[in-house]
Design a protein around this motif. Structure first.
Motif, PDB file in Angstrom:
ATOM      1  N   GLU A   1       0.853  -1.181   0.000  1.00  0.00           N
ATOM      2  CA  GLU A   1       0.000   0.000   0.000  1.00  0.00           C
ATOM      3  C   GLU A   1       0.899   1.245   0.000  1.00  0.00           C
ATOM      4  OE1 GLU A   1      -2.886  -0.057   3.060  1.00  0.00           O
ATOM      5  OE2 GLU A   1      -3.891  -1.875   2.337  1.00  0.00           O
ATOM      6  N   LEU A   2       1.028   1.842  -1.160  1.00  0.00           N
ATOM      7  CA  LEU A   2       1.953   2.954  -1.358  1.00  0.00           C
ATOM      8  C   LEU A   2       1.183   4.267  -1.403  1.00  0.00           C
ATOM      9  CD1 LEU A   2       4.081   1.290  -4.173  1.00  0.00           C
ATOM     10  CD2 LEU A   2       4.639   1.404  -1.740  1.00  0.00           C
ATOM     11  N   ARG A   3       1.662   5.256  -0.648  1.00  0.00           N
ATOM     12  CA  ARG A   3       1.034   6.560  -0.589  1.00  0.00           C
ATOM     13  C   ARG A   3       1.933   7.585  -1.283  1.00  0.00           C
ATOM     14  NH1 ARG A   3      -4.355   6.475   0.619  1.00  0.00           N
ATOM     15  NH2 ARG A   3      -4.732   4.861   2.198  1.00  0.00           N
ATOM     16  N   LEU A   4       1.309   8.472  -2.073  1.00  0.00           N
ATOM     17  CA  LEU A   4       2.050   9.454  -2.862  1.00  0.00           C
ATOM     18  C   LEU A   4       2.298  10.722  -2.042  1.00  0.00           C
ATOM     19  CD1 LEU A   4       3.144  10.090  -5.757  1.00  0.00           C
ATOM     20  CD2 LEU A   4       0.953  11.213  -6.187  1.00  0.00           C
ATOM     21  N   ARG A   5       3.529  11.265  -2.166  1.00  0.00           N
ATOM     22  CA  ARG A   5       3.895  12.510  -1.508  1.00  0.00           C
ATOM     23  C   ARG A   5       4.723  13.352  -2.477  1.00  0.00           C
ATOM     24  NH1 ARG A   5       0.722  10.572   1.318  1.00  0.00           N
ATOM     25  NH2 ARG A   5       0.807  10.115   3.565  1.00  0.00           N
ATOM     26  N   LEU A   6       4.495  14.671  -2.460  1.00  0.00           N
ATOM     27  CA  LEU A   6       5.349  15.579  -3.228  1.00  0.00           C
ATOM     28  C   LEU A   6       6.579  15.943  -2.392  1.00  0.00           C
ATOM     29  CD1 LEU A   6       2.852  18.096  -4.889  1.00  0.00           C
ATOM     30  CD2 LEU A   6       4.076  16.236  -5.981  1.00  0.00           C
ATOM     31  N   THR A   7       7.720  16.023  -3.051  1.00  0.00           N
ATOM     32  CA  THR A   7       8.936  16.443  -2.375  1.00  0.00           C
ATOM     33  C   THR A   7       8.983  17.971  -2.298  1.00  0.00           C
ATOM     34  OG1 THR A   7      10.213  16.537  -4.415  1.00  0.00           O
ATOM     35  CG2 THR A   7      10.131  14.418  -3.267  1.00  0.00           C
TER      36      THR A   7
ATOM     37  N   PHE B   1      -1.468   2.966  -4.071  1.00  0.00           N
ATOM     38  CA  PHE B   1      -0.998   2.264  -5.257  1.00  0.00           C
ATOM     39  C   PHE B   1      -0.431   0.909  -4.835  1.00  0.00           C
ATOM     40  CE2 PHE B   1      -0.576   6.820  -6.144  1.00  0.00           C
ATOM     41  CZ  PHE B   1      -1.357   6.919  -7.287  1.00  0.00           C
ATOM     42  N   ASP B   2      -0.496  -0.061  -5.772  1.00  0.00           N
ATOM     43  CA  ASP B   2      -0.083  -1.418  -5.449  1.00  0.00           C
ATOM     44  C   ASP B   2       1.187  -1.861  -6.162  1.00  0.00           C
ATOM     45  OD1 ASP B   2      -2.362  -1.768  -3.840  1.00  0.00           O
ATOM     46  OD2 ASP B   2      -3.576  -2.244  -5.596  1.00  0.00           O
ATOM     47  N   ALA B   3       1.600  -1.150  -7.242  1.00  0.00           N
ATOM     48  CA  ALA B   3       2.740  -1.607  -8.044  1.00  0.00           C
ATOM     49  C   ALA B   3       3.736  -0.484  -8.203  1.00  0.00           C
ATOM     50  CB  ALA B   3       2.275  -2.092  -9.416  1.00  0.00           C
ATOM     51  N   LEU B   4       5.027  -0.803  -8.053  1.00  0.00           N
ATOM     52  CA  LEU B   4       6.084   0.180  -8.177  1.00  0.00           C
ATOM     53  C   LEU B   4       7.335  -0.485  -8.731  1.00  0.00           C
ATOM     54  CD1 LEU B   4       7.190   3.096  -7.495  1.00  0.00           C
ATOM     55  CD2 LEU B   4       8.030   2.086  -5.366  1.00  0.00           C
ATOM     56  N   ASN B   5       7.936   0.146  -9.726  1.00  0.00           N
ATOM     57  CA  ASN B   5       9.243  -0.285 -10.202  1.00  0.00           C
ATOM     58  C   ASN B   5      10.299   0.354  -9.294  1.00  0.00           C
ATOM     59  OD1 ASN B   5       9.657  -1.896 -12.810  1.00  0.00           O
ATOM     60  ND2 ASN B   5       7.874  -0.606 -13.275  1.00  0.00           N
TER      61      ASN B   5
ATOM     62  N   ILE C   1       5.509   4.432 -10.817  1.00  0.00           N
ATOM     63  CA  ILE C   1       4.302   3.776 -10.323  1.00  0.00           C
ATOM     64  C   ILE C   1       3.691   2.963 -11.447  1.00  0.00           C
ATOM     65  CG2 ILE C   1       2.000   4.157  -9.378  1.00  0.00           C
ATOM     66  CD1 ILE C   1       3.054   6.713  -8.110  1.00  0.00           C
ATOM     67  N   GLY C   2       3.423   1.689 -11.197  1.00  0.00           N
ATOM     68  CA  GLY C   2       2.910   0.795 -12.239  1.00  0.00           C
ATOM     69  C   GLY C   2       1.417   0.861 -12.436  1.00  0.00           C
ATOM     70  N   ASP C   3       0.685   1.399 -11.474  1.00  0.00           N
ATOM     71  CA  ASP C   3      -0.777   1.484 -11.605  1.00  0.00           C
ATOM     72  C   ASP C   3      -1.241   2.915 -11.311  1.00  0.00           C
ATOM     73  OD1 ASP C   3       0.020   1.314  -9.006  1.00  0.00           O
ATOM     74  OD2 ASP C   3      -1.588  -0.003  -8.335  1.00  0.00           O
TER      75      ASP C   3
END
Length: 801
Positions: free
Chosen positions: A484-490, A518-522, A562-564
């Protein structure tokens, strides 16, 4: 000029010294024997010795000798500033600068001109946008739109080259845009006579404007105006922005009110707008005080025209994917309604499938039947398995017919490339190298999305495409699935307008918190040194780069790991709109500043009067085009007029370079640009606007065979009076610099009469020698008689005579 003391009767020098020595002994002996006070005797002795010395000095015939300007042999230029700024007056002054100047050169205060006329050949000129000879300054009307004093001085130097020009007497307020940083070598001594005091009157003035364009969709254009408010402390100032063709009673597009500060700080107005049209647009900006502005020094600096170039488009973006996926669906949906972007798709719907199973070597994908026939590489050998590709939104049946482009002509017609879910084996080594040149040399944009076979999973490490990426692929971790990936701005991401979807930080933070995970990340390696990490994702324990960007050669590259990404649009209609907006802003950033085949720029020339039009022409390989025909059509926008233009027409057989003159106010002018002598593929022409306002120029380029190559358009704004009223006080510092560098000095009108008498003794090209005897003068006789009479009088007074 220096003077020196000369002795004409040098042969009498030593006899005179000898006689003075004898006289000294005699006088000393005489007064030592004379009774009386010591001080009195000493004074009498000194007076007598001084008189004797004066008489003996006359025997040597002393004379002053020096150089002076030969009367009538030298030229002197009188230059009067005839520009609009001379109509101003400082606080407390009853007369304008122009009225003071007129009174000084043709009125009751012009007596200083007579001494100059006796010693110099005087030439009179008026200076505004150009230099004009005049007889007696009767034509002074102070209507010139700008002060091109630098150009006027250089014109005088050229006109009198080889002639004895002693100097230039310049009557001005010091306002001259073309003198800032100008090369002053070769000028004669310049003597500025500066008019006006340093107390500015009440005034509002647009000091400068700036237009900033971003990829932020809601307000992609920011117009900033710096307004100087002099003696308006506490007053409310209103700035309004109108379309150039708006009617007098039309409502403004934007309006802002600010209160003038009590110090000299300028008011900064910022308008954020989203133009409905693309291309070159013009807006009229006006500022005014809320109360009556009739007492302002001038209203000429309260209005200006602003140019916005939104480009023509559409910007063509090539999307290449290894399989049909959700990302293409949402990306295509996002740009469908954007007239600035066109998405062309090349999607593989089936990988290579072997038609027959041949027993070959392990890992071999080519047909073993062709083994041994020549030294063929893996990419060149005949294959029996080929992928199945689908082309979407192509211009014709030939575009992308052979798959991914293999030549510059095919690839360089796009402005950005997006790769998704595609392994490195899909490309040949030549295609990878071509894609790298697309970014570094052509200046295109490149984006890799985080599909299943992208980045390290696609084996892009140690490849030309891997070198393009802003992240390292060596040492990359495994692909994150199910986290479970959460997006953040730098911190850097907050500074990028294209990375934000809300106008305020609080609203953007709230939006990010509400996003689904998000569920997928390279998972890649670290960002490269010159790259910027715009956004990260976190699983609660570690932060991973999610969106990274960098410059690469002339272009820019980005990696969305991010893959999805499509999941950010799930949930409700508002999130779907946000996803579409995010895609549009990302694509617009990707194609921003990408060079076009035909580029047109309009740059003001240093003389502040003309505009240089520069066209850069490239062929399909983005190589410079020589021997092209470049035609420029210049026309004023609504609200502007023109009455003359100087161009550089392309010479034809038997023709000469001439002047392009429109048929009337508002008429278009057609020019032919000449090839630049310094750079291939660059063509230039010069246009001189005659009125304030916006101007649009369209360029048409043809090759040496007459075939059309492309078109371009741009615009600019001319405000001829902007420099005149940028400062309402005399520019004494500039005049001091001018005088110092040329050997002159700054004068006030009150010093002019004394200066006129002293000028013949200053440095001049043609001089004559003058001598003045010191012994054959009345004051020498008076000195001798005075000394002897004084000595006798003192003795008589004390009873010693």
């Amino acid at each position: 000029m220096t003077t020196s003391l000369e002795l004409a009767g040098r042969h009498w020098l030593w006899p005179s010294v000898a006689v003075f020595g004898v006289a000294l002994v005699f006088v000393a002996w005489s007064y030592t024997r004379t009774p009386g006070p010591r001080g009195l005797r000493l004074a009498c002795a000194l007076l007598k010795l001084l008189g004797i010395a004066a008489l003996l000095a006359c025997l040597a015939e002393p004379m002053w000798t020096g150089q002076r300007a030969k009367p009538g042999a030298n030229l002197l230029a009188l230059v009067a500033d005839n520009s609009l700024s001379m109509k101003l007056h400082g606080r407390g002054e009853t007369a304008t600068r122009g009225e003071m100047l007129t009174r000084l050169v043709v009125g009751e205060d012009s007596q200083w001109r007579a001494p100059l006329g006796e010693n110099f050949e005087v030439r009179n000129f008026l200076a505004d946008t150009r230099l004009v000879p005049t007889q007696e300054f009767r034509e002074l009307d102070f209507s010139g739109r700008s002060s091109a004093l630098g150009g006027a001085l250089k014109t005088i130097v050229e006109r009198y080259r080889g002639q004895p020009l002693a100097g230039v007497l310049l009557f001005t307020d010091g306002v001259a845009a073309d003198l800032e940083g100008a090369d002053l070598t070769g000028l004669p001594p310049v003597y500025p006579v500066v008019f006006g005091n340093d107390l500015p009157p009440r005034d509002l003035a647009i000091a400068s404007t700036a237009v900033t364009q971003t990829s932020f969709e809601d307000a992609p254009v920011t117009v900033q105006a710096d307004v100087a408010a002099v003696d308006c402390a506490g007053e409310e100032v209103i700035a309004r922005l109108f379309a150039i063709d708006a009617k007098p009673d039309a409502k403004p597009i934007a309006e802002q009110k600010l209160t003038a500060p009590h110090d000299s700080t300028k008011l900064v107005f910022r308008f954020q707008l989203r133009p409905e049209k693309s291309g070159v647009l013009f807006y009229r900006l006006r500022v005014s005080a809320k109360n009556n502005a009739a007492d302002e020094a001038t209203l000429a600096n309260n209005e200006t025209v602003v140019t916005v170039d939104r480009g023509t488009g559409p910007h063509r973006v090539l999307y290449v994917s290894g399989r049909p996926n959700w990302e293409y669906k949402f990306l295509q949906r996002a740009v469908t309604g954007d007239d600035q972007t066109q998405l062309v798709g090349l999607i593989r719907i089936a990988k290579r499938e072997p038609k027959f199973e041949f027993k070959g070597r392990a890992g071999e994908s080519s047909n073993p039947l062709f083994r041994g026939f020549g030294n063929q590489s893996k990419e060149e050998v005949e294959r029996y398995d080929q992928p199945v590709l689908v082309r979407l939104n192509t211009q014709d049946e030939f575009e992308l017919r052979d798959g991914f482009p293999k030549t510059e002509e095919e690839l360089f017609k796009y402005e950005a490339i997006v790769l998704d879910d595609l392994e490195a084996e899909f490309f040949t080594a030549e295609q990878m190298s071509l894609l790298q040149r697309f970014v570094s040399e052509r200046g295109g944009g490149f984006l890799m999305l985080g599909g299943m076979e992208s980045f390290a999973d696609g084996k892009f490490a140690r490849s030309a495409i891997g070198d393009l990426l802003p992240v390292y692929l060596q040492g990359a971790g495994s692909r994150e699935q199910g986290a479970e990936l959460r997006l953040r701005l730098t911190r850097e991401g907050w500074l990028q307008p294209w990375a934000r979807l809300r106008s305020s930080e609080a609203e953007e933070r709230a939006r990010l918190e509400e996003l689904p995970h998000f569920d997928a990340l390279n998972v890649s390696g670290s960002a490269k040194p010159a790259a910027t990490v715009v956004a990260t994702v976190t699983d609660g324990q570690h932060d991973f780069p999610a969106l990274v960007a960098q410059r690469f050669g002339r272009g820019r590259t980005a990696a969305l790991l991010i893959g999805d990404w499509w999941q950010s649009g799930l949930g409700d209609e508002a999130r779907q709109k946000d996803l579409g907006k995010a895609w549009r802003q990302l694509v617009r950033w990707l194609v921003a500043d990408v060079p076009a085949k035909i580029e047109l720029r309009a740059e003001p020339v240093a003389d502040a009067l003309s505009v240089r039009l520069q066209v850069r022409a490239r062929d399909a390989k983005f190589q410079a085009i020589d021997n092209a025909g470049v035609t420029l059509k210049v026309e004023p926008a609504s609200g502007a007029a023109t009455d003359g233009a100087v161009g550089t027409p392309r010479p034809t057989s038997g023709s000469k370079v001439g002047t392009a003159v429109p048929s009337g106010p508002g008429a278009a002018v057609t020019l032919t640009a000449e090839p630049s002598a310094s750079e291939p593929g660059v063509y230039e022409a010069t246009y001189i606007p005659r009125e304030n306002g916006g101007y649009r120029v369209d360029a048409t380029v043809t090759d040496e065979n007459g075939a059309a190559v492309g078109n371009a358009a741009t615009g600019w704004t001319t405000d001829l009076a902007a420099a005149e009223f940028q400062s309402l006080t005399p520019n004494r510092a500039l005049m001091e610099t001018l005088a110092q560098k040329t050997g002159g000095k700054v004068l006030t009108p009150e010093q002019l009469a004394a200066f006129a008498r002293e000028l013949p003794s200053q440095r001049a090209p043609v001089t004559e020698t003058w001598t003045q005897p010191l012994w054959h003068t009345p004051w020498m006789l008076a000195l001798v008689v005075g000394c002897f009479v004084g000595e006798w009088g003192l003795r008589r007074w004390r009873g010693l005579a």
